[in-house]
Scaffold this active site. Structure first.
Site, mmCIF file in Angstrom:
data_model
loop_
_atom_site.group_PDB
_atom_site.id
_atom_site.type_symbol
_atom_site.label_atom_id
_atom_site.label_comp_id
_atom_site.label_asym_id
_atom_site.label_seq_id
_atom_site.Cartn_x
_atom_site.Cartn_y
_atom_site.Cartn_z
ATOM 1 N N ALA A 1 33.457 -57.693 36.569
ATOM 2 C CA ALA A 1 32.314 -56.785 36.569
ATOM 3 C C ALA A 1 32.826 -55.423 37.028
ATOM 4 C CB ALA A 1 31.241 -57.315 37.497
ATOM 5 N N GLY B 1 33.994 -61.504 36.699
ATOM 6 C CA GLY B 1 33.049 -61.615 35.597
ATOM 7 C C GLY B 1 33.741 -61.867 34.260
HETATM 8 C C1 HXC Z 1 36.132 -51.199 37.484
HETATM 9 C C2 HXC Z 1 38.363 -51.495 37.007
HETATM 10 C C3 HXC Z 1 38.254 -52.882 37.205
HETATM 11 C C4 HXC Z 1 36.972 -53.416 37.559
HETATM 12 C C5 HXC Z 1 40.293 -52.431 36.697
HETATM 13 N N1 HXC Z 1 39.652 -51.270 36.686
HETATM 14 N N2 HXC Z 1 39.484 -53.450 37.007
HETATM 15 N N3 HXC Z 1 37.313 -50.661 37.137
HETATM 16 N N4 HXC Z 1 35.955 -52.531 37.693
HETATM 17 N N5 HXC Z 1 36.744 -54.722 37.724
HETATM 18 C C6 HXC Z 1 40.173 -49.926 36.393
HETATM 19 C C7 HXC Z 1 41.025 -49.410 37.525
HETATM 20 O O1 HXC Z 1 40.226 -48.849 38.532
HETATM 21 C C8 HXC Z 1 41.870 -48.388 36.815
HETATM 22 O O2 HXC Z 1 41.106 -47.235 36.602
HETATM 23 C C9 HXC Z 1 42.088 -49.017 35.436
HETATM 24 O O3 HXC Z 1 41.047 -49.998 35.291
HETATM 25 C C10 HXC Z 1 43.423 -49.734 35.337
HETATM 26 O O4 HXC Z 1 43.523 -50.658 36.399
HETATM 27 P P1 HXC Z 1 44.791 -50.720 37.385
HETATM 28 O O5 HXC Z 1 44.327 -51.371 38.630
HETATM 29 O O6 HXC Z 1 45.447 -49.394 37.492
HETATM 30 O O7 HXC Z 1 45.750 -51.696 36.549
HETATM 31 P P2 HXC Z 1 46.875 -52.655 37.107
HETATM 32 O O8 HXC Z 1 47.644 -51.988 38.220
HETATM 33 O O9 HXC Z 1 47.632 -53.125 35.909
HETATM 34 O O10 HXC Z 1 46.100 -53.904 37.772
HETATM 35 C C11 HXC Z 1 45.324 -54.750 36.991
HETATM 36 C C12 HXC Z 1 44.385 -55.605 37.877
HETATM 37 C C13 HXC Z 1 43.568 -54.660 38.799
HETATM 38 C C14 HXC Z 1 45.228 -56.569 38.739
HETATM 39 C C15 HXC Z 1 43.498 -56.415 36.942
HETATM 40 O O11 HXC Z 1 42.976 -53.645 37.992
HETATM 41 C C16 HXC Z 1 42.477 -55.349 39.548
HETATM 42 O O12 HXC Z 1 42.731 -56.056 40.553
HETATM 43 N N6 HXC Z 1 41.240 -55.176 39.114
HETATM 44 C C17 HXC Z 1 40.066 -55.694 39.774
HETATM 45 C C18 HXC Z 1 39.952 -57.171 39.521
HETATM 46 C C19 HXC Z 1 38.753 -57.752 40.239
HETATM 47 O O13 HXC Z 1 38.669 -57.707 41.462
HETATM 48 N N7 HXC Z 1 37.805 -58.282 39.471
HETATM 49 C C20 HXC Z 1 36.578 -58.838 40.023
HETATM 50 C C21 HXC Z 1 35.521 -57.792 40.003
HETATM 51 S S1 HXC Z 1 34.083 -58.369 40.784
HETATM 52 P P3 HXC Z 1 41.587 -45.790 37.123
HETATM 53 O O14 HXC Z 1 40.445 -44.900 36.791
HETATM 54 O O15 HXC Z 1 41.898 -45.933 38.562
HETATM 55 O O16 HXC Z 1 42.831 -45.534 36.290
HETATM 56 C C22 HXC Z 1 33.324 -59.323 39.659
HETATM 57 C C23 HXC Z 1 32.046 -59.900 40.141
HETATM 58 C C24 HXC Z 1 31.414 -60.773 39.099
HETATM 59 O O17 HXC Z 1 33.736 -59.499 38.585
HETATM 60 C C25 HXC Z 1 30.021 -61.084 39.415
HETATM 61 C C26 HXC Z 1 29.645 -61.163 40.813
HETATM 62 C C27 HXC Z 1 29.095 -59.877 41.326
#
Ligand code: HXC
Length: 257
Positions: free
Chosen positions: A65, A108
């Site tokens: 998400a 998500g």
């Molecule tokens: C918003 C996101 C995002 C996310 C990545 N991005 N995941 N933006 N929401 N879930 C954005 C980053 O901010 C970044 O933007 C760009 O995408 C590239 O990501 P990086 O982190 O620079 O890439 P990388 O270093 O290759 O790492 C990849 C990754 C990491 C390991 C997947 O992005 C990450 O940990 N993402 C979050 C994963 C996560 O926690 N997901 C769960 C979300 S909560 P900028 O602008 O900085 O370049 C969820 C809840 C579900 O899903 C329902 C319950 C509420």
């Protein structure tokens, strides 16, 4: 209908939806959800379409998400808007939906893949529920579907540690139906969908509905539901056609009736 966060194509009887927010690794925001639901509804209603594939990019199916969208949310806002409730609509599609997953399917993203009927994964796929690292827990079915699909041990492990699972572990765990080389992912998913679309539509839809019933009811009720729908298939022209074709050693020509 013009979409900004997804790309939509058809391949004969298969509808393909690509999540398309590359700048955010396909993070799932409200706009994307609205488009995804609209595209799914269109394909579900389209008589020419027999199966649907949802995919992302090589790097990410969806990295969760949209954290930036959720950051400022408060309890009352989340509760009153039933935040994330709209995602359940994905599971209302009556035609089969295959998730073709490469790269990250996190939070998500993993939950969306689990809302589909089955998952075909590229070797590069990584599944996980990292919400715990953000001070929340899964909210789109992660705790419930993971526990039902892969059991308590792995569901707890993933939800409590936030670690990722690679494609092979996901296949061993029963989360994923097939693992294929990355370059073959889309072809494999489209081929599977085309095969499904070649069968009798009502039978395919009833088979999907019946397998899903297994996750909603007791074994006894599920078996009764299966048997009753099975009986109803003998009212279909497609049952006569399928069995006649077998006996006559020819390919069946299903009429979807
Ligand atoms: C918003 C996101 C995002 C996310 C990545 N991005 N995941 N933006 N929401 N879930 C954005 C980053 O901010 C970044 O933007 C760009 O995408 C590239 O990501 P990086 O982190 O620079 O890439 P990388 O270093 O290759 O790492 C990849 C990754 C990491 C390991 C997947 O992005 C990450 O940990 N993402 C979050 C994963 C996560 O926690 N997901 C769960 C979300 S909560 P900028 O602008 O900085 O370049 C969820 C809840 C579900 O899903 C329902 C319950 C509420």
């Amino acid at each position: 209908m013009a979409f900004e966060n997804i790309l939509v194509e058809t391949f004969d009887a298969v509808g393909l939806i690509r999540l398309n927010r590359p700048q955010a690794l396909n993070a799932l925001n409200a706009a994307l959800l609205g488009e995804l639901n609209a595209a799914l509804e269109q394909f579900d209603a389209d008589e020419r379409i027999g199966a649907i594939v949802i995919t992302g990019s090589e790097k990410a199916f969806a990295a969760g998400a949209d954290i930036k969208e959720m950051q400022a949310l408060d309890f009352v806002g989340a509760y009153r808007s039933d935040f994330l409730g709209e995602w359940e609509k994905i599971t209302r599609a009556r035609k089969p939906v295959i998730a073709a997953v490469a790269g990250y399917a996190l939070g998500g993203g993993c939950e969306l893949a689990m809302m589909c009927d089955f998952i075909i994964a590229a070797k590069t796929a990584k599944f996980g529920q990292p919400e715990i690292t953000l001070g929340i827990m899964p909210g789109m079915g992660g705790t419930q579907r993971l526990a039902r699909f892969i059991g308590k041990a792995k569901a707890m492990d993933l939800c409590l540690t936030g670690r990722m699972m690679d494609a092979d572990e996901a296949e061993r765990s029963g989360l994923v139906a097939r693992v294929v080389p990355s370059e073959d992912l889309l072809d494999e998913a489209l081929r599977a969908a085309a095969r499904i679309a070649s069968f009798s539509r009502p039978v395919v839809m009833m088979a999907k509905e019946t397998v899903n019933r297994a996750y909603e009811t007791t074994l006894g009720e599920g078996l009764r539901f299966e048997r009753r729908l099975f009986h109803s298939m003998f009212a279909l022209e497609d049952q006569k056609e399928g069995m006649s074709a077998f006996v006559e050693k020819r390919t069946p020509a299903f009429k979807n009736r």
